[in-house]
Design an enzyme around this catalytic site. Structure first.
Site, PDB file in Angstrom:
ATOM      1  N   ASP A 102      21.623  27.650   3.259  1.00 29.16           N
ATOM      2  CA  ASP A 102      20.554  27.501   2.272  1.00 29.16           C
ATOM      3  C   ASP A 102      21.027  27.885   0.870  1.00 29.16           C
ATOM      4  O   ASP A 102      20.579  27.297  -0.123  1.00 29.16           O
ATOM      5  CB  ASP A 102      19.357  28.376   2.653  1.00 29.16           C
ATOM      6  CG  ASP A 102      18.553  27.807   3.816  1.00 29.16           C
ATOM      7  OD1 ASP A 102      18.674  26.602   4.082  1.00 29.16           O
ATOM      8  OD2 ASP A 102      17.821  28.575   4.461  1.00 29.16           O
ATOM      9  N   CYS A 122      17.196  25.400  15.295  1.00 32.01           N
ATOM     10  CA  CYS A 122      16.214  24.956  14.312  1.00 32.01           C
ATOM     11  C   CYS A 122      15.163  24.022  14.898  1.00 32.01           C
ATOM     12  O   CYS A 122      14.167  23.721  14.233  1.00 32.01           O
ATOM     13  CB  CYS A 122      16.928  24.278  13.144  1.00 32.01           C
ATOM     14  SG  CYS A 122      17.848  25.430  12.095  1.00 32.01           S
TER      15      CYS A 122
END
Length: 326
Positions: free
Chosen positions: A88, A15
């Protein structure tokens, strides 16, 4: 599989290779503001996934996440990427139903057997999450990339959102920080850090369930923008401020040593630069870099208390600074 160091085939990793938050906001400025009774959560506040209501009790939760290798082992890379994408859904209070693979692969450089191991890792984590994997899409790409688009379900009236933090509530963190520093050291030296891999492949499923069971409404997961970046988005969207007790924040073994030795990603520095205008701190720059460390498949940042997650601060009424670190 041991003859290939996947992290050496990409300029970034995990990320931390995300477009910096400030730059990304400039890109999407003017594209927000779309409203619809069915679109419960959209682009406006940069939440973890979109949510579309189907009826009064059912909503569809959609997300996509992929990145370049964060570890050298292809199976572990697949596991980490899948856990990160599934996170998520959990961060919104949802349950994943089906995922499709997203693949970019340098076919003339890396054997397809390596890619097969990546996909196997993703499939194993999805199975653990009881999430179907129904195919996907692949392209020939100069750098290896892998992730998933995930669809889940949730109750539209029982969501975890980044715009619903309320003053007077504690802030909890379900996983320790530091994987960014350790992954950066791994990429540079080849040293393997099992504690970082174990943290990244762990699902946020239980943390999400515990938050819903506790009646919590505000949460987000800590990934590429670091704890400070994701908290900054949350308090800004919610119209509140936050105070972080730096001494209460947990870190993986070796993270501080990696910082001391200079293994700080460009993404981490960008995260800290982005929040500085809204930040007041009585700790040193190293501590702030740790708090801004670009995480991959990090934990849930929850406004409330859940089992096993240390309280690291509190939400307070909106003040002069969005975040205070002491």
């Amino acid at each position: 599989m041991t003859g290939f160091r996947l992290t050496q085939y990409a300029h970034g990793g995990g990320c931390s290779c995300k477009i910096p938050p400030g730059e990304l906001e400039d890109i999407v400025r003017g594209l927000t503001g779309y409203t619809s009774p069915e679109l419960v959560v959209g682009l406006d506040d940069g939440d973890d996934a979109s949510v579309v209501a189907i009826d009064d009790t059912t909503a569809v939760v959609c997300t996509a996440d992929f990145f370049t290798p964060v570890v050298d082992d292809p199976y572990d890379f697949g596991r980490v990427a899948a856990a990160n994408a599934l996170s998520d859904i959990y961060a919104m209070g949802g349950r994943p139903l089906v995922a499709v693979n997203l693949v970019g692969w340098p076919r003339d450089v890396l054997p397809t057997e390596v890619l097969r191991e990546v996909l196997r890792g993703g499939l194993d984590v999805a199975r653990t999450a009881q999430c179907h994997v129904g195919g996907g899409h692949s392209i020939d790409d100069p750098e290896p990339k892998y992730g998933m688009a995930v669809t889940g379900v949730a109750n539209p009236h029982r969501l975890l959102r980044n715009d619903s933090a309320r003053a007077g509530r504690p802030i909890s963190l379900s996983k320790p920080l530091g994987v960014g520093m350790l992954n950066n050291r791994h990429k540079a030296t080849g040293e393997v850090f099992p504690q970082a891999i174990a943290s990244m492949v762990a699902l946020n499923r239980q943390a999400g369930r515990d938050a819903l069971d506790a009646g919590i409404t505000a949460a987000t997961d800590v990934t590429g923008f670091g704890l400070l970046g994701h908290l900054y988005k949350m308090v800004r969207a919610s119209g509140v401020s936050a105070v972080i007790d730096a001494a209460a924040v947990p870190y993986l073994d070796g993270a501080r040593e990696a910082l001391r030795d200079g293994y700080v990603s460009g993404g981490t520095k960008s995260n800290l630069d982005w929040v500085r205008s809204g930040l007041r701190a009585s700790v040193d720059e190293d501590e702030l870099l740790l708090l801004a460390d670009a995480q991959t498949s990090g934990g849930l940042l929850v406004v409330g208390e859940i089992p096993g997650a240390p309280v690291i601060g509190e939400i307070v009424p909106r003040g002069e600074h969005l975040i205070s670190v002491r």
